[in-house]
Design an enzyme around this catalytic site. Structure first.
Site, PDB file in Angstrom:
ATOM      1  N   ILE A 138       0.865  -1.176   0.000  1.00  0.00           N
ATOM      2  CA  ILE A 138       0.000   0.000   0.000  1.00  0.00           C
ATOM      3  C   ILE A 138       0.903   1.228   0.000  1.00  0.00           C
ATOM      4  O   ILE A 138       2.066   1.162   0.404  1.00  0.00           O
ATOM      5  CB  ILE A 138      -0.988   0.020   1.193  1.00  0.00           C
ATOM      6  N   ASP A 139       0.370   2.347  -0.461  1.00  0.00           N
ATOM      7  CA  ASP A 139       1.182   3.547  -0.631  1.00  0.00           C
ATOM      8  C   ASP A 139       1.705   4.093   0.698  1.00  0.00           C
ATOM      9  O   ASP A 139       1.146   3.818   1.771  1.00  0.00           O
ATOM     10  CB  ASP A 139       0.365   4.639  -1.321  1.00  0.00           C
ATOM     11  N   LYS A 140       2.732   4.896   0.603  1.00  0.00           N
ATOM     12  CA  LYS A 140       3.367   5.491   1.780  1.00  0.00           C
ATOM     13  C   LYS A 140       2.367   6.181   2.703  1.00  0.00           C
ATOM     14  O   LYS A 140       2.411   6.000   3.923  1.00  0.00           O
ATOM     15  CB  LYS A 140       4.431   6.505   1.319  1.00  0.00           C
TER      16      LYS A 140
END
Length: 308
Positions: A138-140
């Site tokens: 999942i994104d930062k």
């Protein structure tokens, strides 16, 4: 040495070798497979070929995956919010601002650094050096549930479920604007943006099929609290799809408004629930991560009519 052997059928005739293997062995990234092909660890009918080799019916494709090399990154004692753990799986609640795996400019302080310290020698290494245990990401600035595999058998099993779209993935997010429909489905192939290669976009030609189902939980004058269920899992999928229909996630400076009246750090998106078949017991396992504090505070603000 892990070995794979496949016989192509007529449906795959004309397909590139690297793309074919990406579909056949979902636990391995395309770049890693291309590396194996370049190293002549992949043979078609007994001989090494190039990544762009076009397959024909009844080709025999053999892949030899060498043992994972020692990871050239250091374990770090970083606290983990553990939602579930056994000898095969670790499911954590990833905080906002934490990068999942090392990359250019992020070789420390990542989730992988933290997981390496927590799990010691118990991690899958099927993707080589930089992603031990990581089967999805999942994104930062997205928070929430993320699965880490502790051995290669678990990695392959979970990756196959992701490929088959049988993993249940439910997200919560706050989007801008007033949604005309309480629920719906956004479909649109996602690929690299034609002019900005750091971004993804809905593309008419090429890309990968992507399907996002959404349901409005709360609607205010200028924003909506929405639940998303992923049918596919493409890079930035929810962010791209919602921006494409005119409702970008609050705080998303990449796909939405660069102005940020709510003082948010990145998109307001949370991977709440993940459900999958356990790789060893085969029983269904579902885990949910609570909403982060900043998200709850924002919801209270909208509910109390303090922000619009």
């Amino acid at each position: 040495m892990e070995r794979f052997r496949f016989e192509t059928d007529e449906k795959k005739a004309g397909e590139r070798l690297d793309k074919y293997l990406t579909d056949q062995i979902p636990a391995l990234t395309r770049s890693f497979l291309q590396k194996l092909i370049k190293e002549e660890r992949v043979c078609v009918d007994g001989r090494p070929v190039k990544a762009n080799f076009k397959l024909k019916k009844s080709h025999i494709v053999e892949v030899a995956v060498p043992p994972a090399k020692e990871v050239p990154i250091l374990p770090e004692e970083i606290p983990l919010d553990i939602l579930y753990e056994d000898t095969d799986l670790l499911i954590v609640n990833k905080p906002k601002g934490m990068v999942v795996h090392p990359s250019a400019g992020h070789f420390s302080g990542t989730l992988v650094n933290a997981v390496m310290h927590h799990c010691r020698d118990s991690l899958s290494g099927i993707n080589g050096e930089l992603r031990p245990g990581i089967v999805h990401r999942i994104d930062k600035d997205t928070t929430g549930s993320l699965v880490i595999c502790k051995n290669d058998e678990s990695h392959l099993c979970v990756a196959e479920q992701i490929k088959e779209h049988s993993v249940k993935r439910i997200y919560r997010g706050i989007v801008s604007g007033h949604l005309k429909k309480e629920s719906g489905t956004v479909c649109g192939n996602i690929g690299r943006h034609p002019t900005d290669r750091k971004k993804m976009s809905v593309v008419l030609n090429g890309g990968k099929p992507a399907v996002t189902h959404y349901k409005t939980l709360k609607q205010w004058k200028t924003a909506a609290y929405v639940e998303f269920q992923l049918e596919t899992g493409r890079t930035h999928q929810i962010r791209v799809h919602m921006a494409n229909i005119g409702h970008p996630l609050l705080g998303d400076a990449v796909y939405g408004n660069s102005k940020n009246p709510y003082k948010l750090e990145g998109q307001t998106l949370h991977a709440m629930t993940i459900g999958l078949k356990h790789p060893r017991t085969k029983a269904y396992l579902e885990v949910s991560a609570p909403l982060p504090d900043y998200f709850e505070k924002l919801l209270r603000g909208f509910e109390g009519n303090r922000i619009y």
